[in-house]
Design a protein around this motif. Structure first.
Motif, PDB file in Angstrom:
ATOM      1  N   VAL A 219       0.877  -1.164   0.000  1.00 31.24           N
ATOM      2  CA  VAL A 219       0.000   0.000   0.000  1.00 31.24           C
ATOM      3  C   VAL A 219       0.916   1.215   0.000  1.00 31.24           C
ATOM      4  O   VAL A 219       1.839   1.318   0.799  1.00 31.24           O
ATOM      5  CB  VAL A 219      -0.928   0.003   1.229  1.00 31.24           C
ATOM      6  N   ASN A 220       0.676   2.111  -0.934  1.00 30.59           N
ATOM      7  CA  ASN A 220       1.509   3.296  -1.146  1.00 30.59           C
ATOM      8  C   ASN A 220       0.695   4.540  -0.795  1.00 30.59           C
ATOM      9  O   ASN A 220      -0.460   4.656  -1.207  1.00 30.59           O
ATOM     10  CB  ASN A 220       1.923   3.315  -2.607  1.00 30.59           C
ATOM     11  N   SER A 221       1.307   5.454  -0.048  1.00 30.40           N
ATOM     12  CA  SER A 221       0.620   6.701   0.295  1.00 30.40           C
ATOM     13  C   SER A 221       1.634   7.818   0.494  1.00 30.40           C
ATOM     14  O   SER A 221       2.818   7.568   0.704  1.00 30.40           O
ATOM     15  CB  SER A 221      -0.207   6.526   1.570  1.00 30.40           C
ATOM     16  N   PHE A 222       1.135   9.032   0.419  1.00 25.19           N
ATOM     17  CA  PHE A 222       1.941  10.159   0.851  1.00 25.19           C
ATOM     18  C   PHE A 222       1.958  10.119   2.372  1.00 25.19           C
ATOM     19  O   PHE A 222       1.094   9.521   3.010  1.00 25.19           O
ATOM     20  CB  PHE A 222       1.374  11.482   0.329  1.00 25.19           C
ATOM     21  N   SER A 223       2.962  10.735   2.950  1.00 23.14           N
ATOM     22  CA  SER A 223       3.172  10.621   4.380  1.00 23.14           C
ATOM     23  C   SER A 223       3.717  11.936   4.925  1.00 23.14           C
ATOM     24  O   SER A 223       4.032  12.855   4.168  1.00 23.14           O
ATOM     25  CB  SER A 223       4.174   9.478   4.625  1.00 23.14           C
ATOM     26  N   ASP A 224       3.834  11.968   6.242  1.00 20.80           N
ATOM     27  CA  ASP A 224       4.557  13.050   6.882  1.00 20.80           C
ATOM     28  C   ASP A 224       5.816  12.460   7.518  1.00 20.80           C
ATOM     29  O   ASP A 224       6.042  11.243   7.440  1.00 20.80           O
ATOM     30  CB  ASP A 224       3.694  13.808   7.895  1.00 20.80           C
ATOM     31  N   GLU A 225       6.594  13.304   8.120  1.00 24.82           N
ATOM     32  CA  GLU A 225       7.870  12.856   8.682  1.00 24.82           C
ATOM     33  C   GLU A 225       7.675  11.831   9.805  1.00 24.82           C
ATOM     34  O   GLU A 225       8.550  11.021  10.078  1.00 24.82           O
ATOM     35  CB  GLU A 225       8.656  14.068   9.198  1.00 24.82           C
ATOM     36  N   GLN A 226       6.499  11.826  10.427  1.00 21.33           N
ATOM     37  CA  GLN A 226       6.214  10.903  11.533  1.00 21.33           C
ATOM     38  C   GLN A 226       5.521   9.622  11.066  1.00 21.33           C
ATOM     39  O   GLN A 226       5.018   8.867  11.877  1.00 21.33           O
ATOM     40  CB  GLN A 226       5.342  11.589  12.591  1.00 21.33           C
ATOM     41  N   ARG A 227       5.466   9.377   9.763  1.00 18.54           N
ATOM     42  CA  ARG A 227       4.867   8.175   9.158  1.00 18.54           C
ATOM     43  C   ARG A 227       3.345   8.224   9.073  1.00 18.54           C
ATOM     44  O   ARG A 227       2.702   7.211   8.800  1.00 18.54           O
ATOM     45  CB  ARG A 227       5.290   6.887   9.872  1.00 18.54           C
ATOM     46  N   GLY A 228       2.738   9.351   9.333  1.00 18.96           N
ATOM     47  CA  GLY A 228       1.291   9.466   9.193  1.00 18.96           C
ATOM     48  C   GLY A 228       0.905   9.555   7.725  1.00 18.96           C
ATOM     49  O   GLY A 228       1.610  10.163   6.926  1.00 18.96           O
ATOM     50  N   VAL A 229      -0.198   8.947   7.357  1.00 18.81           N
ATOM     51  CA  VAL A 229      -0.693   9.013   5.980  1.00 18.81           C
ATOM     52  C   VAL A 229      -1.305  10.384   5.751  1.00 18.81           C
ATOM     53  O   VAL A 229      -2.092  10.872   6.566  1.00 18.81           O
ATOM     54  CB  VAL A 229      -1.722   7.889   5.726  1.00 18.81           C
ATOM     55  N   THR A 230      -0.920  11.011   4.647  1.00 18.78           N
ATOM     56  CA  THR A 230      -1.395  12.356   4.329  1.00 18.78           C
ATOM     57  C   THR A 230      -1.895  12.433   2.895  1.00 18.78           C
ATOM     58  O   THR A 230      -1.669  11.526   2.087  1.00 18.78           O
ATOM     59  CB  THR A 230      -0.266  13.395   4.503  1.00 18.78           C
ATOM     60  N   ARG A 231      -2.526  13.517   2.594  1.00 25.06           N
ATOM     61  CA  ARG A 231      -2.971  13.802   1.226  1.00 25.06           C
ATOM     62  C   ARG A 231      -1.785  14.225   0.360  1.00 25.06           C
ATOM     63  O   ARG A 231      -0.777  14.734   0.871  1.00 25.06           O
ATOM     64  CB  ARG A 231      -3.992  14.940   1.233  1.00 25.06           C
ATOM     65  N   HIS A 232      -1.944  14.048  -0.933  1.00 24.01           N
ATOM     66  CA  HIS A 232      -0.963  14.549  -1.894  1.00 24.01           C
ATOM     67  C   HIS A 232      -0.824  16.051  -1.663  1.00 24.01           C
ATOM     68  O   HIS A 232      -1.824  16.768  -1.574  1.00 24.01           O
ATOM     69  CB  HIS A 232      -1.474  14.264  -3.303  1.00 24.01           C
ATOM     70  N   PRO A 233       0.407  16.554  -1.545  1.00 19.77           N
ATOM     71  CA  PRO A 233       0.582  17.974  -1.208  1.00 19.77           C
ATOM     72  C   PRO A 233       0.091  18.946  -2.274  1.00 19.77           C
ATOM     73  O   PRO A 233      -0.156  20.109  -1.967  1.00 19.77           O
ATOM     74  CB  PRO A 233       2.097  18.104  -1.002  1.00 19.77           C
ATOM     75  N   MET A 234      -0.084  18.480  -3.509  1.00 23.59           N
ATOM     76  CA  MET A 234      -0.516  19.396  -4.569  1.00 23.59           C
ATOM     77  C   MET A 234      -1.824  18.968  -5.233  1.00 23.59           C
ATOM     78  O   MET A 234      -2.275  19.615  -6.160  1.00 23.59           O
ATOM     79  CB  MET A 234       0.591  19.517  -5.619  1.00 23.59           C
ATOM     80  N   ALA A 235      -2.411  17.843  -4.778  1.00 30.38           N
ATOM     81  CA  ALA A 235      -3.633  17.339  -5.403  1.00 30.38           C
ATOM     82  C   ALA A 235      -4.565  16.792  -4.319  1.00 30.38           C
ATOM     83  O   ALA A 235      -4.504  15.612  -3.976  1.00 30.38           O
ATOM     84  CB  ALA A 235      -3.294  16.263  -6.427  1.00 30.38           C
ATOM     85  N   PRO A 236      -5.426  17.638  -3.758  1.00 29.32           N
ATOM     86  CA  PRO A 236      -6.245  17.235  -2.613  1.00 29.32           C
ATOM     87  C   PRO A 236      -7.220  16.091  -2.892  1.00 29.32           C
ATOM     88  O   PRO A 236      -7.666  15.435  -1.949  1.00 29.32           O
ATOM     89  CB  PRO A 236      -6.979  18.507  -2.217  1.00 29.32           C
TER      90      PRO A 236
END
Length: 170
Positions: A87-104
């Motif tokens: 499973v692939n996702s965008f993340s933050d430095e703490q390993r939290g799953v986040t939204r694409h920074p340029m495509a909400p």
């Protein structure tokens, strides 16, 4: 449990002038991945890998303009020298799953499959397959849009170009 959704997968293949063992190592050894992973112009600034089912690869990239971008793989299946499924996702430095920074409306998670096959003359065919997981209608529309398909083609093309350049020096 997450389920694959969507009408069609994104698939891209390329044949590399490298044996399968070496290509496999390029995707499973973080020190090698740091040398080539990411779109053209991006550099890997952090990487940690726990290559096992349930393990993760967490990485940080720096864009050409200095903007940081994080990603996370969570491994589901590992068949040495043949296949990686995660499973692939965008993340933050703490390993939290986040939204694409340029495509909400980009899908929050993608099921990614990498396959490695022998090709003629000691070469290896690599294929990446992306499909959405538990996508909303808006996320699926974004993933299936011609603009996103072109962006995926460009992004993966640049990443695989960097891998080819790394292999040429290896």
């Amino acid at each position: 449990m997450t389920t694959a959704t969507g009408s069609k997968s994104f698939v891209m293949s390329r044949v590399f002038d490298a044996p399968r063992d070496l290509l496999w190592k390029c995707f499973t050894e973080p020190e090698r991945m740091k040398q080539w992973w990411g779109p053209k112009g991006f550099t890997v600034v952090a990487a940690s890998m726990d290559l096992r089912v349930g393990g993760t690869y967490h990485y940080g990239l720096k864009a050409p303009d200095g903007t940081p971008m994080w990603g996370l793989f969570t491994y589901r299946e590992i068949v040495p020298r043949e296949k990686l499924v995660f499973v692939n996702s965008f993340s933050d430095e703490q390993r939290g799953v986040t939204r694409h920074p340029m495509a909400p409306t980009w899908p929050l998670t993608l099921l990614t499959t990498f396959t490695f096959e022998d090709a003629a003359s000691g070469k290896t065919k690599f294929t990446v397959r992306w499909q959405t997981l538990d996508a909303t209608e808006a996320e699926q529309e974004t993933f299936d849009s011609p603009q996103s398909r072109q962006s995926m083609t460009n992004g993966w093309g640049g990443t695989l170009d960097q891998l080819a350049a790394y292999l040429a020096k290896a």
